[in-house]
Write an enzyme that holds these catalytic residues in place. Structure first.
Site, PDB file in Angstrom:
ATOM      1  N   GLU A   1      -1.578  -0.339   8.395  1.00 15.68           N
ATOM      2  CA  GLU A   1      -2.540  -1.258   9.002  1.00 15.68           C
ATOM      3  C   GLU A   1      -1.869  -2.186  10.006  1.00 15.68           C
ATOM      4  O   GLU A   1      -0.639  -2.221  10.125  1.00 15.68           O
ATOM      5  CB  GLU A   1      -3.233  -2.093   7.913  1.00 15.68           C
TER       6      GLU A   1
ATOM      7  N   ARG B   1      -1.346  -4.717  -6.222  1.00 14.09           N
ATOM      8  CA  ARG B   1      -1.167  -6.169  -6.242  1.00 14.09           C
ATOM      9  C   ARG B   1       0.119  -6.489  -7.003  1.00 14.09           C
ATOM     10  O   ARG B   1       0.274  -6.125  -8.165  1.00 14.09           O
ATOM     11  CB  ARG B   1      -2.391  -6.821  -6.894  1.00 14.09           C
TER      12      ARG B   1
ATOM     13  N   HIS C   1       0.844  -1.195   0.000  1.00 12.74           N
ATOM     14  CA  HIS C   1       0.000   0.000   0.000  1.00 12.74           C
ATOM     15  C   HIS C   1       0.880   1.246   0.000  1.00 12.74           C
ATOM     16  O   HIS C   1       1.900   1.288   0.701  1.00 12.74           O
ATOM     17  CB  HIS C   1      -0.907   0.035   1.231  1.00 12.74           C
TER      18      HIS C   1
ATOM     19  N   HIS D   1       3.323  -7.426   1.880  1.00  8.17           N
ATOM     20  CA  HIS D   1       2.702  -8.351   2.832  1.00  8.17           C
ATOM     21  C   HIS D   1       1.606  -9.174   2.157  1.00  8.17           C
ATOM     22  O   HIS D   1       1.123  -8.827   1.078  1.00  8.17           O
ATOM     23  CB  HIS D   1       2.095  -7.588   4.012  1.00  8.17           C
TER      24      HIS D   1
END
Length: 326
Positions: A122, A200, A105, A180
């Site tokens: 996150e 992605r 991200h 991740h």
């Protein structure tokens, strides 16, 4: 204006190519006729997926509408000044019945430049993990962008990624930029910035029902990836009975783990922030001046900033919670 109270929201169920059944079997949530449920969105300010209240006199109102009316009383004055009517966090449960794509991200700066959106830092709390289940967290060793590209283009990406076996209770923090992926057999609670921007990198050449592979974002990801390697990818902590233990503190949220077997007073007057409780185990009530709200495993509750003092009261069982605030 009637006083605020602990708010619950309608769960949003998302079927995914990699989703499973643990949302139903482990969390007791019914996702109806969907073939699987990869994610539930419990509290969301993401456009087109804004949460709707399910309890009390505010039932049927969206989270955005409530912030417009109650402003700092709901989210805290400092939070309202910073984010306005956009709720700053997205709370999910994720059930990986198959490996999720390798992804990254962007941070706030890159995401704003490209997408006019927030970045995505996150964390995951592992609620359940099958024997031998693993997560991808970053790289085995520090790389340059050129070294990464060389391995990627040679089809050797999996050789340089770091995989960690996980168990219930593990906490993993993913700042924006860290590559991740959740591996098969893992159920996590996820706390993240309000953003749905994902690059992605690799998806195991999977095909959807129409025979198409999902889009990859190889070039976009390059500028987003942080190639540094921390001392440890897991957050070490020791839970304390009837006390909160801070496991993550960053610019975007603070998360504590609470294990309770007796009533506990909470007072967030100094924080000037809403508080979110994610119930991992057991049943409790949140008791406040005007009443109480029952909470069970799988529930997520937003306590407004205006409720400065309240009590967490376990009901005939030990309770485990994540406590999140800004």
């Amino acid at each position: 204006m009637e006083k605020l109270y602990p708010l619950k929201f309608k769960t949003q169920y998302m079927d995914k190519i990699w989703g499973g059944q643990k949302v139903r079997t482990h969390l007791g949530k019914d996702f109806g006729k969907l073939p699987n449920c990869g994610e539930t969105w419990e509290i969301s300010g993401v456009q087109d997926h804004v949460s709707v209240v399910s309890n009390g006199f505010l039932a049927g109102n969206s989270l955005e509408e409530l912030i417009e009316v109650y402003m700092g009383d709901l989210v805290g004055d400092k939070v309202y000044e910073r984010f306005g009517v956009e709720f700053p966090l997205l709370i999910k449960f994720i059930d990986a019945n198959d490996d999720l794509s390798i992804q990254v991200h962007p941070d706030d700066e890159l995401s704003k430049k490209r997408h006019q959106a927030f970045g995505k830092t996150e964390m995951w709390y592992v609620m359940q993990a099958d024997q031998g289940a693993k997560l991808n967290l970053g790289f085995k060793e520090e790389l340059t962008k050129e070294q990464y590209l060389e391995k990627f283009e040679a089809g050797q990406l999996m050789d340089i990624l770091n995989f960690e076996e996980v168990k219930e209770g593990d906490v993993l923090f993913m700042p924006a930029g860290r590559v991740h992926a959740i591996g098969r057999g893992v159920l996590v609670a996820e706390i993240q910035q309000t953003s749905d921007v994902t690059y992605r990198i690799y998806d195991y050449e999977r095909k959807d029902a129409e025979g198409n592979e999902r889009e990859l974002h190889t070039e976009l990801a390059l500028d987003a990836i942080d190639f540094t390697v921390p001392e440890s990818y897991k957050t070490e902590y020791e839970a304390k009975q009837n006390d909160s233990v801070e496991v993550v503190k960053c610019d975007y949220f603070t998360t504590n783990v609470l294990e309770l077997n007796q009533k506990l007073e909470r007072d967030f007057h100094q924080e000037d922030s809403f508080v979110i409780y994610i119930c991992l185990e057991g049943e409790l009530t949140i008791d406040f001046e005007e009443g109480s709200e029952s909470v069970k495993k799988g529930d997520t509750v937003l306590v407004p900033a205006a409720l400065e003092q309240f009590f967490l009261s376990p009901q005939n069982s030990d309770v485990k919670l994540l406590e999140v605030h800004l």
